[in-house]
Scaffold this active site. Sequence first.
Site, PDB file in Angstrom:
ATOM      1  CG  ASP A  51      29.389  33.080  30.297  1.00 25.23           C
ATOM      2  OD1 ASP A  51      28.298  33.678  30.199  1.00 25.23           O
ATOM      3  OD2 ASP A  51      30.419  33.607  30.742  1.00 25.23           O
ATOM      4  CG  LEU A  74      30.273  31.194  35.672  1.00 28.00           C
ATOM      5  CD1 LEU A  74      29.923  31.601  37.088  1.00 28.00           C
ATOM      6  CD2 LEU A  74      29.037  31.286  34.783  1.00 28.00           C
ATOM      7  CB  CYS A  75      32.522  36.107  32.016  1.00 24.84           C
ATOM      8  SG  CYS A  75      33.467  37.588  31.664  1.00 24.84           S
ATOM      9  N   PRO A  76      35.658  35.468  33.245  1.00 29.48           N
ATOM     10  CG  PRO A  76      37.834  36.320  33.540  1.00 29.48           C
ATOM     11  CD  PRO A  76      36.623  35.828  34.305  1.00 29.48           C
ATOM     12  CG  MET A  77      37.417  31.283  34.523  1.00 28.87           C
ATOM     13  SD  MET A  77      38.916  32.254  34.733  1.00 28.87           S
ATOM     14  CE  MET A  77      40.168  31.008  34.544  1.00 28.87           C
TER      15      MET A  77
END
Lengths: 240, 81, 430
Positions: free
Chosen positions: B45, B18-21
């Site tokens: 995502d 998931l953001c920001p990964m």
Amino acid sequence: MNIQFITSIIALVALIFSIVVFASRWQAMQRLPFGKDRSIPKDSAWKGIMYAFTLGMMPWAKESTRIHMLAYLRGIGFHIGIFAGLAALIASPWFENIPFAIRALFAVLTGSGALMGAAGGVMRVAEKNLRGISTRDDHAAVWLVSLWLGAMAFALIAPAFLPAMYVVSAAMLVYAPLGKIRHCIYFYFARLFYGLHIGRRGVASGLIEHSIPSGRRSHAPQFGGVGAASARLEQEAHNG
Amino acid sequence: MSTTITKPDQVLDLKGLLCPMPIVRLSIAVKKAGVGAVLEGIATDPGVMADVPAWARQSGNELVSIKQQGKEYHFLVKKTK
Amino acid sequence: MDNAVTTALAVLEKQLNRPLAAALEVCARCGICAESCHYYVADPKLDHVPAQRAEQLRQVYRRQHDFIGKFFPTWVNAEDLDENKLERLAEIAFSECTLCRRCTFNCPMGVDTPLMMRVIRAMATAAGKAPEILVMLADSAIEKGKDPDMFRAMFKEQIAQMEQELRELTGNPEATIPVEKEGARVLYVALAGAHTILPPAIIFNAVKEDWTLSLYEAANYGVFLGDTARAKAIAGRIIEEAKRLKVEEVVVAECGHACASLVWDAPNWFSETFPFKTRSIVELFAEYIEQGRLHLDPTANPEPITYHDSCNLARTSGIYREPRVILNAVAQNFVEMTPHGLENYCCGGGGGLVALPEYDEKRLRAGKPKADQIKKTGARTVAAACENCRLQLGDLNQYYELSVKVTALADLIVKAMRLPEKIAMSVAAE
């Protein structure tokens, strides 16, 4: 001119110096920017400020003071001694007119404050973390104030100690606004800002609920951890 | 954006992140890669559809292509500096 | 003095206001803050005592501002700022403090440690010593706003797909995810990705809320940098959108820093009280439940569920009652951690740390008190109303083999709404 008069004048000059430097520090703080908070508050700022200066200072109000109850109470005793010592210093020119019972009471307060201060000084050396975070200023401050409180206790009982008490008072009063002892005026600012934060943001209500001791609480704590399980965890933390 | 088929030097499996990964992983991989390297990222995502082009512009690298394939988002980036 | 040091000192001078001066001056170094820090609980060493951490900035401050610090520096441990000291300060502020405010609440003085850490972060960012990834994330977010038309088109296309999914999930052909709806009561600001859009959309449609989805995402990496200019650039777009659409309130996704910064910091960045209310979606969900607008079946969540209080929501924003209103309504077996609420431990992922792979090991080790807390509850599910917390809890789950499921509150609500089984599963899988 006797030695008591000369030393009392030295103490008076030191007191004036102390007041002037503290006042200039206070003014310097007031000159620093502190803008109006534009956010819309969730609750009353006053609730937070009141909590910060009253219930929030109680030994059971915070996990840290519950874990370090003895150290905190020692600190409280030390500071009660300091307030008593300041009152006694102001009253010192009229000691002979003050009933012995009252002087004895103040001698007990300042004397025990001195002992608690000295205990704090020892802890600063003996305890690893405290030793690590302490500056020379910290060590000097706690011993100087303890010495002053001790001298005051003796002076309250025996007038012969008045000149010595005035000399130590003068040293303490000159050092106070320059070294670590000056934290006393910043306390009011820091506590005020903390109070504003918890008040405006709706945190204070939960903390107030929290800080009512469990024996007087009408129901189990809902939003905090001051229950038996928390006390156990704190005990574990305390035991290391 | 180029439409020619570019073979990636490295494939980054960003699925499930998931953001920001996804952007964090992409940024680290690009930093380690040599100039001219092409990296393919596969994410789930949908935020990457906006984040990857913005990252490319901000970092000065080239976004070769980005497209949705069912529930996955595939993109190719080329390290330019 | 080199350029980085001069720049950093200039930032310190510029930010020196009354609350900062109080925090720098007031510490009596009593040390009772030690156990309030999750780093110290995980690894009890001097560097992990909050007072020792803040002392590093105080040493620099004393050298600049204190009479004794200027003339007898060793007496008060005053130190000149040099490049090494600046790098150490940056390391402390970005990787050894999550700005969780637990020490502030436990300090007899109320020393505002997060404030000092934010100032160090600002100093490091201005001097080019901040973690590159945080700078990249903030700048990428700002970049997105530079070409709004391109991103608007892409965003609307994605939302149209999500709306289709929403209709299938709810069985309601009229369910919508409105975007740029002028005059809507609520502007909902989600995070990137469907997982913070679909479950709230299901709930908004169920209660017939008059809402619209923001074009922009709530996350604000400028906040983590302590960089007001970047933070303003990111938050400003949401504020401008809320004004343009004339909404009554802006509601922020389940995200701690985004909520805290938009509600409490943004009005002061812009020196303006906004013409709309701003709050967390957690508060709005609790309100729906208290008003009886959601029909919830707690037996839908029968397993033991615990709740991790995000520091930014509980201690920073006063949101500790509302999550419990939700959990008591949606879960059959809600168990509290010890301690919890305002005394809860940070998960270890706050302050942007979860996005910095160079500090993974530090972050996971600092999360041990949280992992231990979770284990002691016996819960199989951990709910958290913050994205950074959920990412960290997911990592702690693997690192400490907790065998728990990490979830958002919205997902639990949707499950308790008793949508058909396949729908609930699909939402939970998001």
